[in-house]
Design an enzyme around this catalytic site. Structure first.
Site, mmCIF file in Angstrom:
data_model
loop_
_atom_site.group_PDB
_atom_site.id
_atom_site.type_symbol
_atom_site.label_atom_id
_atom_site.label_comp_id
_atom_site.label_asym_id
_atom_site.label_seq_id
_atom_site.Cartn_x
_atom_site.Cartn_y
_atom_site.Cartn_z
ATOM 1 N N LYS A 180 -11.037 9.622 -45.771
ATOM 2 C CA LYS A 180 -11.817 10.853 -45.550
ATOM 3 C C LYS A 180 -11.372 11.420 -44.202
ATOM 4 O O LYS A 180 -11.847 11.018 -43.150
ATOM 5 C CB LYS A 180 -13.312 10.509 -45.509
ATOM 6 C CG LYS A 180 -14.253 11.611 -45.975
ATOM 7 C CD LYS A 180 -14.175 12.894 -45.188
ATOM 8 C CE LYS A 180 -14.896 12.805 -43.860
ATOM 9 N NZ LYS A 180 -14.689 14.023 -43.029
ATOM 10 N N GLU A 255 -12.657 3.105 -33.266
ATOM 11 C CA GLU A 255 -11.947 3.589 -32.072
ATOM 12 C C GLU A 255 -12.667 4.858 -31.638
ATOM 13 O O GLU A 255 -12.639 5.861 -32.348
ATOM 14 C CB GLU A 255 -10.471 3.855 -32.394
ATOM 15 C CG GLU A 255 -9.589 3.795 -31.149
ATOM 16 C CD GLU A 255 -9.420 5.139 -30.462
ATOM 17 O OE1 GLU A 255 -10.445 5.742 -30.063
ATOM 18 O OE2 GLU A 255 -8.258 5.577 -30.325
ATOM 19 N N CYS A 289 -7.663 10.735 -27.235
ATOM 20 C CA CYS A 289 -8.632 9.695 -26.864
ATOM 21 C C CYS A 289 -8.218 8.977 -25.586
ATOM 22 O O CYS A 289 -9.060 8.499 -24.837
ATOM 23 C CB CYS A 289 -8.825 8.714 -28.006
ATOM 24 S SG CYS A 289 -7.298 8.034 -28.642
ATOM 25 N N GLU A 389 -16.924 11.679 -22.128
ATOM 26 C CA GLU A 389 -15.631 12.174 -22.589
ATOM 27 C C GLU A 389 -15.732 13.691 -22.783
ATOM 28 O O GLU A 389 -16.641 14.175 -23.451
ATOM 29 C CB GLU A 389 -15.288 11.504 -23.920
ATOM 30 C CG GLU A 389 -13.884 11.757 -24.390
ATOM 31 C CD GLU A 389 -13.579 11.052 -25.708
ATOM 32 O OE1 GLU A 389 -14.381 11.168 -26.651
ATOM 33 O OE2 GLU A 389 -12.528 10.401 -25.789
#
Ligand code: TXE
Length: 496
Positions: A180, A255, A289, A389
């Site tokens: 997905k 992750e 990331c 982040e």
């Protein structure tokens, strides 16, 4: 820009292209100018369940799990070759969906082929191992078996690369899967299914559902017929997926990004450190990331370093994917640009000093979601721009005076994905790298990764590792087979 033709049916289930059961569709627009890229099926829960059932049936049928591992690996090498052959088509599709520069998408496609090749070659290497059971008439061995049906949920920043990091080891180990991808960037996943459909993979081994996370993705974490869920994306979504997966005690791999310190000592090679600090923070508009979004500079170097960083950041040219002069592209969506804008505003309200950026693209860029490279100086531990982040072209600057302080600041995060150390003192580099609690530490470099080296995070950056031998092991169950060749009566119970 509309050069991707969508077939009317864009879900891949049990070896066939199908439409969404409820007929839903979603338009995909290029974030560089909002031009229409295509329209794809929008899966509902029933579609996700149909794909899971196909993957379950294919696994239980057993042809793929029982295919010799070396043969499975050979098939991955063929897939890698097909992607290389169609590299330009794949790269263009990736750039249209993400707005990423074409040159970067081409690099991604090479990396994807290398990842497939790595796992293709690794597939047949480890046949298991013999264990000394302490008896000449016992043969005891460990074999590695596929986990089963894997739910693979991937983000929009490196759409096909993140998918390849999961699909390649899942197939190498003999699993079946439902992929997905992000609802924003579906096209290269469709192209991958096209290739997997051509190369002779048994029906139902590879399945694709497209659609929102909450509807099409959630069943992959919840459904009892899924044995493993592997997710790359944001921390909050990762928490939700981990919680949903506990209901059926699935294997979970996550992750979840990072807040990655780029530590520069005063004795670093100045030009290389500045150049790489720009690359660390701004490549792919910071939507990485492992972005070096947290610059940590030795106090004595601070003024000169930041002046040069700002001078060069102000010259970075924004542009669309096919603009050869562009150095960075847009953010993925209007919503994401709003999020980055609010993040910078919060930092300024908390006392950060804006040295450059903080603005949206203007003129011919106004149709896209461009955000100018931004340097925030004068930040302190605890500020949201230091803690959270940002996932945009934004770098914060902190300072240190001692090695211990550099390490303390570098570890002052709930994440732990990646870090870098810049110094010409090899002893100091190794000491600091050894003390930084991050899954990858670069010394005098930023961003390179290797398919043969594990990737993943300490702390809340995630659970498990991708790539490398551990990346394959995530998709395997170790089984102990104990064969007593000469069974004896034990006499343990009366009446024997
Ligand atoms: O990601 P989401 P979003 C970070 C980055 C960004 C933030 C949010 O900081 O600002 O995440 O981005 C699917 N069940 N990263 O909202 O929601 C979703 O459809 C199952 C870091 O875009 O995490 C998509 O396929 N699936 C990151 C995928 O999860 C669900 C890369 C990722 O989307 C779901 C991208 C649910 N309930 C963003 N909800 C990295 N680690 O590299 C969503 N999804």
């Amino acid at each position: 820009m509309n050069d991707v033709i969508d077939p009317p049916a864009t879900l891949f289930v049990n070896g066939e292209w199908v439409s969404a059961a409820a007929g839903g569709a979603r338009e995909i627009r290029c974030p560089a100018d909002q031009s229409l890229v295509g329209a794809v099926a929008e899966a509902g829960v029933a579609d996700a369940e149909r794909a899971i059932a196909a993957a379950r049936h294919a696994f239980d049928r057993g042809d793929w799990p029982r295919t010799p591992a070396g043969t499975r690996g050979d098939l991955l090498l063929v897939v890698a070759g097909r992607i290389r052959d169609r590299k330009e088509e794949f790269a263009r599709a990736e750039s249209l969906d993400t707005g990423k520069r074409l040159v970067e998408s081409r690099i991604d496609m090479d990396d994807i082929a290398n990842c497939l090749r790595y796992f293709g070659k690794l597939a047949g290497v480890e046949a298991g191992r013999l264990v000394d059971a302490g008896s000449p008439t016992v043969v005891s061995r460990i074999s590695y078996e596929p986990v089963g049906v894997c739910g693979l949920i991937t983000p929009w920043n490196y759409p096909l690369l993140q998918a390849a990091w999961k699909v390649a080891p899942a197939l190498a180990a003999g699993n079946t899967f439902v992929l997905k991808p992000s609802e924003l960037t579906p096209h290269t996943a469709m192209l991958l299914m096209d290739v997997l459909g051509e190369v002779g993979l048994p029906a139902g081994v590879a399945n694709l559902v497209l659609g929102s996370g909450a509807v099409a993705g959630a069943p992959l974490a919840e459904h009892p017929d899924v044995d493993l869920v592997s997710f790359t994306g944001g921390l909050e979504t990762g928490r939700r997926i981990a919680a949903a997966a506990t209901g059926t005690v699935k294997k979970v791999a996550l992750e979840l990004g990072g807040k990655n310190p780029n530590v520069v000592f005063a004795d670093a090679d100045f030009d290389a450190a500045v150049d790489n600090a720009l690359n660390a923070a701004f490549v792919h508009a910071g939507q990485v990331c492992s972005a070096g979004a947290r610059l940590v500079v030795e106090e004595s170097l601070h003024g000169r370093f930041v002046d040069e960083l700002v001078r060069r950041a102000e010259r970075i040219r924004m542009g669309g994917p096919f603009d050869e002069a562009a150095e960075i592209g847009p953010l993925i969506s209007a919503a994401h640009r709003d999020k980055v804008t609010a993040y910078v505003q919060r930092g300024l309200a908390e006392g950060a000093v804006l040295r450059c950026g903080g603005t949206w693209g203007e003129g011919e860029l106004a149709q896209g979601f461009f955000y100018a490279p931004t340097v925030l100086d004068g930040v302190r531990s605890g500020m949201s721009v230091v803690r959270d982040e940002g996932f945009g072209p934004v770098v914060t600057v902190e300072t240190f005076t001692t090695e211990d302080e550099a390490v303390r600041i570098g570890n002052d995060t709930h994440y732990g994905l990646a870090a870098a150390v810049w110094t010409q003192d090899a002893g100091k580099a190794q000491r600091v790298a050894g003390r930084l609690r991050h899954g990858t530490v670069w010394i005098n470099d930023f961003h390179p990764y290797l398919p043969q080296a594990e990737w993943g995070g300490f702390g809340q950056s995630g659970v498990g590792r991708e790539l490398g031998p551990t990346g394959l092991a995530e998709y395997q169950e170790a089984k102990h087979i104990y064969h007593n060749i000469d069974p004896q009566v034990t006499g343990w119970f009366e009446g024997s």
